[in-house]
Enzyme design. Structure first.
Site, PDB file in Angstrom:
ATOM      1  N   LYS A  22       9.137   3.119  -0.533  1.00 12.42           N
ATOM      2  CA  LYS A  22       9.535   4.206  -1.448  1.00 12.42           C
ATOM      3  C   LYS A  22       8.976   5.544  -0.941  1.00 12.42           C
ATOM      4  CE  LYS A  22       7.021   4.984  -5.304  1.00 12.42           C
ATOM      5  NZ  LYS A  22       6.516   6.343  -5.543  1.00 12.42           N
ATOM      6  N   ASN A  23       7.689   5.544  -0.573  1.00  6.35           N
ATOM      7  CA  ASN A  23       7.034   6.817  -0.235  1.00  6.35           C
ATOM      8  C   ASN A  23       7.342   7.300   1.165  1.00  6.35           C
ATOM      9  OD1 ASN A  23       6.061   6.879  -2.773  1.00  6.35           O
ATOM     10  ND2 ASN A  23       3.946   6.342  -2.252  1.00  6.35           N
ATOM     11  N   CYS A 125       0.893  13.996 -14.289  1.00 12.18           N
ATOM     12  CA  CYS A 125       1.384  12.673 -14.687  1.00 12.18           C
ATOM     13  C   CYS A 125       0.170  11.903 -15.203  1.00 12.18           C
ATOM     14  CB  CYS A 125       2.023  11.967 -13.489  1.00 12.18           C
ATOM     15  SG  CYS A 125       0.822  11.440 -12.287  1.00 12.18           S
ATOM     16  N   ARG A 130      -2.187  16.666 -10.556  1.00 10.93           N
ATOM     17  CA  ARG A 130      -1.242  16.679  -9.430  1.00 10.93           C
ATOM     18  C   ARG A 130      -0.793  18.102  -9.056  1.00 10.93           C
ATOM     19  NH1 ARG A 130       0.931  11.523  -9.177  1.00 10.93           N
ATOM     20  NH2 ARG A 130       1.309  11.940  -6.981  1.00 10.93           N
ATOM     21  N   ASP A 315      -3.205   3.657  -3.920  1.00 10.40           N
ATOM     22  CA  ASP A 315      -2.065   2.994  -4.569  1.00 10.40           C
ATOM     23  C   ASP A 315      -2.256   1.487  -4.693  1.00 10.40           C
ATOM     24  OD1 ASP A 315       0.533   5.165  -3.192  1.00 10.40           O
ATOM     25  OD2 ASP A 315      -0.940   5.430  -4.778  1.00 10.40           O
ATOM     26  N   ARG A 407      10.450   2.154 -10.924  1.00  9.68           N
ATOM     27  CA  ARG A 407      10.422   3.290 -10.003  1.00  9.68           C
ATOM     28  C   ARG A 407       9.977   2.861  -8.607  1.00  9.68           C
ATOM     29  NH1 ARG A 407       7.253   8.307 -12.037  1.00  9.68           N
ATOM     30  NH2 ARG A 407       8.009   8.834  -9.983  1.00  9.68           N
TER      31      ARG A 407
END
Ligand code: EPZ
Length: 428
Positions: A22-23, A125, A130, A315, A407
């Site tokens: 994803k990243n 978030c 952030r 993460d 997500r």
């Protein structure tokens, strides 16, 4: 609002195919804004964030053509053509940006390509404020004039951005990616010092080189870019998702099972694999993936501190904490990247975990068994931590607000059920 229901206690056995990262996919998609030719990306994961980014890019004038993967099931490994003959709108609107912070990644490319960009500030978030101040300061150093009006970043530059010597005071992954993309079209040489070294940053750099960019030092903390007048199209395949792979490695370990993480690349995951090995998990690198087993020796708690790559990834912090909650002995988990990334702790405690937070560290004392409970997801990786705990817990766990999971994890229930997990999605 969907929820996920799990009956725990079954060791996972089998194969889990790891999808594209994803990243990596998100910055790679924004790279299409740098050229008028077609960028073709392969191995795209099927995730909500990818769809959100696609919608944002279309609002800027990008035309997209999604081809399904060879399996034709529309899931992992999809192929996407992205073409931007002209950027027709240089504003990334709040209603799209608020859904996904990574939208800030259009700022560098749009500004570099058109000389102006207006991007809604992403806002905070669950895990932290952030800020994007480091992105903006670096763009100003390259000649952009930046103002903040009505919650939007307004960036402009006369002519082209100018190459500059940028030194990030703190490692920032998307900051490095934004400035790397901007530098590829700048006039002159840009040096980025204290650049993020995450594999996803290197994946973007390799794609930009395939598009004609000149970048040295890929994978190091010093990137040197010779700006070009334009870039051309390319075809590039997204690298496997090391965080998805790590999350399923923990799934194998916490259920005391044995799972092959197909396509996972161990060279991107050494800090995590070192911690799992120290905890007593057996990790063996195979031809096409990593075999993770924990069906023999007991699992012991290990101290962990999150750091920028190649250190232990933030993460993966929530996921390994779930593992240590069921290990023998104690472990100290220290989060150094984000100021509020322990939201999974109160929920794990509802399942019987013994965890105490002291400032940026959590002391985890393993318990023989967690017990299933209704719990609430708060952010992407915290949600996964609760699913992992549910796989090991006695009884039934229901995780609500699973839109967080959608997500970042493609076909989560299917991948786990294929290895014997008793898991289902309850449409809410
Ligand atoms: C990226 O976020 C990832 N997201 C995050 O993954 C990941 O947790 C994070 O990097 C750290 O590895 C994507 O790649 C899309 P940072 P990013 O800028 O770039 C501070 C997930 O779960 N900072 O490296 O936003 C910041 O507050 C997500 O997949 C500033 O102060 O993270 C943080 O404390 C979550 N000013 C630290 O730096 C800035 O201008 C690292 O943030 C930028 C960052």
């Amino acid at each position: 609002m969907d929820s996920i229901r799990i009956r725990g206690g079954r060791p996972l056995k089998g194969i889990i195919p790891i999808s594209g990262a994803k990243n990596a996919a998100l910055p790679l998609m924004t790279a299409c804004l740098l050229t008028g030719e077609t960028l073709t990306l392969a191995n795209l994961p099927h995730l909500v964030d990818i769809t959100t980014m696609a919608n944002l890019l279309m609002s800027l004038g990008v035309s997209l053509h999604m081809k399904s993967n060879e399996r034709g099931d529309g899931c992992g490994g999809r192929i996407l053509d992205l073409s931007t003959p002209m950027i027709t709108d240089t504003t990334a609107h709040y209603d799209l940006v608020r859904k996904m912070r990574a939208s800030i990644l259009v700022l560098g490319p749009v500004l570099a390509r058109t000389g102006q960009a207006r991007v809604s500030l992403p806002g905070g978030c669950a895990i932290g404020a952030r800020p994007v101040d480091l992105h903006l300061k670096a763009l100003e150093q390259m000649g952009a004039s930046i103002s903040i009006e009505g919650g939007y970043v307004d960036a402009r530059v006369e002519g082209r951005l100018k190459g500059a010597h940028l030194v990030f005071p703190q490692v920032t992954v998307t900051g490095t990616e934004n400035l790397l993309m901007a530098a590829t079209l700048a006039d002159g040489e840009t040096i980025i010092d204290n650049a993020a070294r995450e594999p996803e940053v290197s994946d973007l750099a390799h794609c930009l080189v395939a598009m004609g960019a000149e970048i040295e030092g890929i994978g190091s903390s010093r990137l040197v870019v010779q700006g070009k007048e334009s870039l051309h199209g390319a075809t590039y395949s997204v690298l496997p998702d090391r965080i998805e792979a790590g999350s399923y490695a923990v799934a194998a370990a916490i259920t005391r099972g044995s799972v092959l993480l197909q396509h996972a690349d161990a060279t991107q995951m050494s800090a995590l694999l070192k911690v799992l090995t120290a905890a007593g998990v057996v990790v063996s690198v195979q031809e096409d993936g990593i075999l993770v087993s924990a069906d023999t020796a007991p699992i012991r708690g290990v101290d962990v501190m999150t750091e920028p790559h190649p250190g232990f990834p933030t993460d993966m912090q929530a996921q390994v904490m779930a593992l240590f909650a069921t290990a023998e002995g104690a472990s100290m988990v220290t989060e150094t990247i984000f100021e509020n990334r322990f939201m999974h702790v109160p929920e794990l405690k509802r399942m019987g975990a013994d965890i105490n937070i002291h400032n940026g560290s959590a002391i985890v004392r393993g318990v023989p068994r967690l017990s299933g409970a209704p719990v609430m997801a708060t952010d992407l990786r915290a949600s996964m931590s609760l699913v992992l705990a549910g796989l090991a817990a006695e009884g039934e766990t229901t995780v609500t607000r699973v839109y967080h999971l959608d997500r970042g994890y493609e076909r989560l229930e299917q991948k786990l059920a294929a290895c014997g997990a008793e898991i289902e999605r309850v449409r809410g």
